[in-house]
Design a protein around this motif. Structure first.
Motif, short mmCIF file in Angstrom:
data_model
loop_
_atom_site.label_atom_id
_atom_site.label_comp_id
_atom_site.label_asym_id
_atom_site.label_seq_id
_atom_site.Cartn_x
_atom_site.Cartn_y
_atom_site.Cartn_z
N HIS A 7 110.07 27.09 19.76
CA HIS A 7 108.85 27.69 19.20
C HIS A 7 107.59 27.33 19.98
N ARG A 8 107.51 26.07 20.43
CA ARG A 8 106.24 25.53 20.96
C ARG A 8 105.79 26.30 22.21
N SER A 48 115.56 29.43 14.58
CA SER A 48 114.82 28.18 14.41
C SER A 48 115.62 27.01 14.97
N LEU A 74 116.90 24.46 16.84
CA LEU A 74 116.46 24.02 18.16
C LEU A 74 117.65 23.80 19.08
N ASP A 91 110.74 17.28 23.08
CA ASP A 91 111.27 15.94 23.34
C ASP A 91 112.25 15.50 22.26
N ALA A 92 111.91 15.75 20.99
CA ALA A 92 112.79 15.28 19.92
C ALA A 92 114.10 16.06 19.92
N ALA A 93 114.02 17.37 20.12
CA ALA A 93 115.24 18.18 20.08
C ALA A 93 116.13 17.89 21.29
N ASN A 96 105.73 16.04 23.91
CA ASN A 96 104.45 15.72 23.27
C ASN A 96 104.54 14.43 22.46
N ILE A 133 106.28 13.47 20.05
CA ILE A 133 106.41 13.55 18.60
C ILE A 133 107.37 14.69 18.26
N HIS A 147 102.03 19.83 13.59
CA HIS A 147 103.25 20.51 14.05
C HIS A 147 103.01 22.01 14.20
C1 LIG Z 1 118.41 22.18 14.54
C2 LIG Z 1 117.06 22.03 13.91
N1 LIG Z 1 116.81 21.01 13.08
C3 LIG Z 1 115.62 20.84 12.51
C4 LIG Z 1 114.61 21.74 12.74
C5 LIG Z 1 113.25 21.58 12.05
N2 LIG Z 1 112.22 21.32 13.08
C6 LIG Z 1 111.44 22.29 13.56
S1 LIG Z 1 110.44 21.74 14.75
C7 LIG Z 1 110.98 20.18 14.62
C8 LIG Z 1 110.44 19.11 15.50
C9 LIG Z 1 110.74 19.40 16.92
O1 LIG Z 1 110.23 18.41 17.73
P1 LIG Z 1 110.28 18.59 19.29
O2 LIG Z 1 111.64 18.97 19.72
O3 LIG Z 1 109.73 17.36 19.90
O4 LIG Z 1 109.34 19.84 19.55
P2 LIG Z 1 107.77 19.97 19.27
O5 LIG Z 1 107.61 20.67 17.97
O6 LIG Z 1 107.20 18.60 19.24
O7 LIG Z 1 107.23 20.77 20.38
C10 LIG Z 1 111.94 20.09 13.64
C11 LIG Z 1 112.62 18.84 13.24
C12 LIG Z 1 114.91 22.83 13.58
N3 LIG Z 1 114.02 23.77 13.83
N4 LIG Z 1 116.12 22.93 14.18
#
Ligand SMILES: Cc1ncc(C[n+]2csc(CCOP(=O)(O)OP(=O)(O)O)c2C)c(N)n1
Ligand SMILES: [Mg+2]
Length: 1068
Positions: free
Chosen positions: A332-333, A395, A397, A431-433, A464, A466, A533
């Motif tokens: 999404h970002r 959605s 990720l 980063d988290a994904a 980022n 976070i 977010h």
């Molecule tokens: C598989 C999955 N689990 C949970 C989510 C819910 N979710 C949406 S954005 C997000 C945080 C993502 O963090 P990061 O990957 O660092 O990307 P950022 O939003 O920081 O750019 C989460 C947990 C999701 N979209 N997909």
């Protein structure tokens, strides 16, 4: 110099001793020295001298320098080489190959140990130690410099989560603490260098540079002070690079050269202005959206606007290297920004997404930050045409990662781009994904497999620091969010995103790396997220300190503008001008968007099939039967050993299988494997590429397929009969996959999106395992067309049947696929010639459970014969593969034959339908059990059995006709699955509709299921039935009771259940 030496000892030497002194002390020891390496390397890395503890190249370097200029080396070496020349001459040290890994002949290291050679001045161990220590310092910067690089633009976190560094990286661990314990090795390194700098005499000494560094440029030697300065600049400023784990010396040197060469990162003014212009657009786009739609979610890029210039740089460089098409996947970002400024999707199309307009075309659509796109345009920088596709994603990720790879691979395959020179993929990650999602690992592991590689992917992480509200410390256990990439030896470039020139530099290296080595590479853009977010989220709830700092941090654009103005590269007026121009472009696009009355989902299609649908009757399928000659030809080829059979030794068991196949062909019969092969072969003949992928598919899990024959005496010598059917046939790909479902199924789905004229098949080892790919099934296969107007003819083969193998090798969970079928259980479509095709056209996918090889043959061929594409889910057999009755005659596959949605009973019951007492409907393998029980009990006149081969879309017309044929029979659905599983819950209401023709709830209007989603009005309830009208016939259930588990683990219980099922079925 002492400090430098201790670093070296920490890294390589025996603890607590100087290496040189230790060597000398072992004068009388064995003639081979073993040095414990830092880490075990079994790879070409072992050939790098320093890595394996040898110093042969150092001595070589010394010798070569001495040859060129005797005064350039220390007096002791001068004396040594001079004497050696007189006494037989210096000989290059033996290669590492001779003494063995990590061993080197002592004589090659030190003059004093080369027995019999008379020495001049004694060698000072300090001199050797000092030189080796310099090597060690250089090396430690190359390996660990990234730990202390200034990567965080906020300067509050360490990108490697420093305080989690394992104890062996703590300097205090090695008992060398002098100035109080340091928390980490990185800190200690800083301290060391500072300490060294105070020892002025050592700092001004000149040291010869080893061949493993490029910091000298043309200089072969540098003062220690300069060495340290250059290393700091290269490895500890805004780029932190991890690459020394790569097991190729060539690749390590390649990177060192591109990072270390003096002046390599000096962009021209023109390049700086381009970066600024791109950064301005990236920032301008977000601020425009923020002003116009302040409360809309858009997952803005603020804090990482550099992503846009970075991606463009990778694309520019890659097109210079010859790339013509790029497939991208991203979360999404910043997605809208990428579509606008990287793909250059018309801004007006993007802005209409904010207007809440209705769609003008079919589909249920998706939110704006998930949509895909496909653009062909001129790259203005390189003046070459480029095709850019951003793959639509849910959605979920990272779920699109394997899809992107499959699509890329397919494009490469169909273009004949065997090395990935024309088509490449770029994957963006959060980063988290990136750290958290297992699919990243599964996708990475496809990267070097022969039938799955895309020849290198550029991964870009928007780090980022976070993930939603979670700090990195709680979202990963690895030091960096990118550590997963180390498993495939990808170099990882961490870079401070507030230094645009460093970012562009690593982008250039990444693109060149991919073009040179065709392997994955990671760019980790360490940045921050300026807002929450999403735009309506409050970040201060959870990250107050970070966000206080962010508020005080100037945007990257502002910083870079100031820098360029200060340097005189641009004027303040120019900066303003670029900004205003973009603002104007956005305003004009918005005006245009306001004129639109509808959005079009088709504008967001990521994989257009140009020409495929044109001129086709959307409801007319081509025939699937083929002439007998074709069946005979394919059958014979498939049953024959390799043409050079005398030399190609095949296994005796395979020989027997081929012989049995040949006999079947001669008898005009096919079993399951032959039926499948004939479907594939006939499509190949027609120019349709067939690709079969999955775990152990080449042989087949049940050893029935044998599409790849292996020479029993020659390694890797194979023969693929289906690749050798006709000289002008299409290619056939059959490939054992990695042990992954999520990754591989996603990959095959992506592959199927590129070319509609291909049959792409994924087979599960057992049907059960499909649920580890559930996300691909739910988010892409079942709903992809509705969300993204994207079709796919992917076939899933799922071995399924209850055969006493326990809970986990029995059920492919047929019920789930049926539950996700989008046909309306209460709607009996109008009966016409087009009934079957229209149903297929209107549904989201096809679910089948075939009982004959001929039907398998037809349904596979029908995938291509249809004028559109739908995913096909087939429950495939296990014991039926060898069941003597599960065979088909050529007569059922010849011209004029077709797929049978229902196979009706043609036996005794059909001869006298009025006398039939029971009509059993079933699907799949249970048919053969029911038939056997019925016939053994002498009930073939009383019980008729019909097989529903295509379960969804439901064959209302045929079921209705079959029921009508047996007016006196009670109707039952018999299944071997438990009552809450299998097809029962799906077929029950549909039988009712088939029998009554009722259409009482939510009946769709003319356009099929699409229109049922959009605006159809509920139908009025049917009139109450009159008293004279007969009650509708009912459908009863025969099968196992409900259960939590798909099958019992007890063989005895299984047999009991089967007996009970058959008793119920044959009870009159
Ligand atoms: C598989 C999955 N689990 C949970 C989510 C819910 N979710 C949406 S954005 C997000 C945080 C993502 O963090 P990061 O990957 O660092 O990307 P950022 O939003 O920081 O750019 C989460 C947990 C999701 N979209 N997909
Ligand atoms: Mg993040």
């Amino acid at each position: 110099m002492h400090r430098a030496r201790t670093i070296f000892k920490t890294l390589t030497g025996p603890q607590g001793q100087k290496l040189g002194a230790w060597l000398l002390a072992r004068k009388n020891g064995p003639s081979v020295l073993c040095v414990a390496p830092l880490r075990e390397y079994t790879t070409p890395a072992a050939s790098e001298p320093f890595l394996n503890g040898s110093s042969t190249s150092y001595v070589e370097d010394m010798y070569n320098a001495w040859l060129a200029d005797p005064s350039s080396v220390h007096a002791s070496w001068d004396s040594y080489f001079r004497n050696s020349q007189g006494g037989g001459g210096y000989q290059a040290p033996p290669s590492l190959g001779l003494p063995g890994r990590n061993e080197v002949a002592i004589s090659s290291l030190l003059p004093s140990l080369s027995g019999g050679v008379s020495l001049g001045a004694p060698v000072s161990d300090k001199v050797i130690d000092d030189h080796l220590a310099v090597q060690a310092i250089i090396r430690s910067y190359q390996i660990r410099g990234h730990h202390i690089a200034k990567l965080d633009p906020l300067e509050i976190n360490s990108a490697d989560l420093d305080d989690k560094t394992p104890p062996e990286l703590l300097y205090s661990h090695y008992n060398f603490v002098r100035d109080g314990p340091s928390r980490t090795y990185s800190q200690e390194l800083v301290k060391q260098v500072r300490h060294l700098a105070q020892q002025e005499t050592d700092m001004d000494r000149t040291f010869k540079l080893p061949s493993t560094t490029f910091i000298g440029g043309k200089d072969k030697a540098l003062p220690l002070r300069e060495i340290l300065r250059r290393l700091e600049l290269t490895y500890c400023r805004h780029i932190g690079v991890e690459f020394m784990f790569i097991n190729s010396l060539e690749q390590c040197n390649w990177i060192r050269q591109r990072l270390e060469t003096p002046g390599i990162m000096n962009p021209t003014n023109e390049q700086k202005r381009l970066i600024l212009a791109r950064l301005t657009r990236a920032a301008g786009f977000e601020s425009f959206l923020a002003r116009k739609w302040s409360s809309e979610k858009r997952f803005g890029l603020e804090g990482c606007e550099i992503l846009i210039p970075a991606m463009k740089q990778v694309i520019d460089r890659s097109t210079e290297f010859g790339v013509e098409s790029i497939v991208m996947g991203m979360p999404h970002r910043g997605r809208l920004n990428v579509l606008a400024n990287v793909c250059r999707k018309p801004l007006s199309q993007i802005f209409t997404q904010f207007a809440g307009l209705e769609a003008a075309d079919d589909g249920s659509g998706d939110v704006k930050y998930h949509l895909g796109t496909y653009i062909e345009r001129l790259n203005r920088v390189t003046n070459k045409n480029i095709r850019l596709a951003v793959v639509a994603n849910p959605s979920h990720l990272e779920a699109a990662d394997p899809i992107v790879q499959g699509k890329t691979r397919a494009e490469q395959f169909y273009r004949g781009d065997g090395e990935g020179k024309k088509v490449m993929s770029i994957l963006l990650h959060g980063d988290a994904a990136f750290a958290g999602q297992g699919i990243v690992y599964e996708t990475m592991h496809l990267s070097d497999l022969p039938d799955y590689t895309t020849h290198g992917t550029v991964h870009i992480v928007v780090n980022n620091q976070i993930g939603f509200t979670t700090d990195p410390r709680h979202s990963r256990s690895s030091p960096y969010c990118t550590d997963v990439a180390r498993v495939v030896n990808a170099p990882i470039f961490h870079v401070n995103s507030d230094d645009p020139e460093s970012v562009m530099h690593v982008c250039n290296i990444a693109a060149e790396w991919r073009a040179t080595f065709h392997k994955d590479v990671v760019i980790d853009l360490v940045c921050y997220r300026r807002n929450g977010h999403n735009e309506i989220d409050e970040p201060m709830f959870t990250q107050p300190l970070m966000y206080r700092k962010i508020k005080k941090t100037k945007p990257a654009l502002e910083k870079y503008s100031e820098q360029l103005i200060a340097e005189g590269a641009v004027t303040p007026e120019e900066v303003k001008d670029v900004k205003d121009k973009y603002e104007k472009i956005c305003e004009e696009a918005l005006e245009k968007a306001r004129e639109e009355t509808h959005i079009k989902y088709k504008d967001w299609l990521d994989s257009p099939w140009s020409g495929f649908f044109e001129g086709k009757d959307p409801l007319k399928a081509s025939p699937t039967g083929v002439i007998e000659d074709t069946l005979v030809h394919i059958g014979k080829r498939f049953s024959s050993p390799p043409p050079n059979a005398a030399e190609f030794v095949i296994h005796k068991g395979v020989e027997r299988i081929l012989k049995a196949r040949m006999e079947m062909v001669e008898n005009r019969m096919t079993d399951w494997a032959l039926g499948e092969a004939m479907a594939f072969g006939s499509l190949l003949k027609e120019g349709i590429h067939v690709r079969l992928s999955g775990q152990d598919v080449e042989r087949g899990t049940f050893s029935h397929r044998h599409h790849v024959l292996h020479h029993q005496n020659v390694d890797k010598a194979t023969y693929r009969p289906l690749c050798n059917l006709y000289p002008d046939q299409a290619p056939y790909t059959v490939c054992n996959s990695s042990l992954s479902e999520f990754g591989v199924l996603g990959f095959e789905l992506g592959f199927s999106m590129t070319n509609p004229n291909a049959l792409v098949i994924w087979e599960a080892q057992f049907g059960d395992f499909n649920n580890t790919a559930q996300c691909i099934i739910d988010q892409f296969i079942s709903s992809g067309q509705a969300k993204w107007v994207r079709q796919s003819g992917l076939v899933m083969l799922l071995p399924h049947a209850l055969e006493g193998m326990g809970p986990e090798h029995s059920s492919a969970r047929l019920e789930r696929f049926l539950q996700m079928s989008s046909d309306d259980p209460d709607y009996f479509p109008p009966e016409s010639d087009e009934f079957a095709v229209r149903q297929l056209h209107d549904i989201n996918w096809i679910v089948a459970n075939c009982t004959t090889p001929a039907n398998l043959f037809h349904i596979l061929r029908r995938q291509i014969a249809l004028p559109f594409r739908k995913p096909l889910i087939i429950m495939t057999p296990k014991s039926l593969l060898r069941h003597p009755e599960a065979r088909s005659s050529f007569d059922d596959m010849k011209e004029g034959t077709e797929f049978k949605r229902v196979i009706v009973d043609a036996g005794e019951s059909a001869a006298n339908p009025d006398g039939v007492k029971k009509l059993l409907f079933c699907s799949g393998k249970v048919y053969y059990d029911l038939k056997k029980a019925r016939d053994e009990r002498g009930l073939s006149k009383d019980i008729s059995i019909a097989r529903v081969e295509q379960i969804s879309p439901f064959p209302y017309d045929l079921v209705k006709a079959e029921c009508a044929k047996y007016p006196n029979a009670k109707i039952f659905w018999a299944q071997e699955e438990h009552k809450n599983q299998g097809a029962w819950t799906y077929v029950q209401p549909r039988f009712y509709t088939a029998l009554t023709g009722s259409r009482d709830v939510n009946q769709p209007q003319k356009g099929g299921w699409f229109s049922s989603l959009f605006g159809s009005k509920p139908e009025p309830k049917p009139e109450p039935k009159s008293e004279t009208e007969p009650e509708p016939r009912e459908i009863g259930y025969i099968g196992r009771p409900t259960a939590a588990s798909p099958a019992t683990g007890s063989k005895a219980q299984h047999l009991k259940e089967v007996a009970s099922l058959l008793d119920d079925a044959t009870h009159l």
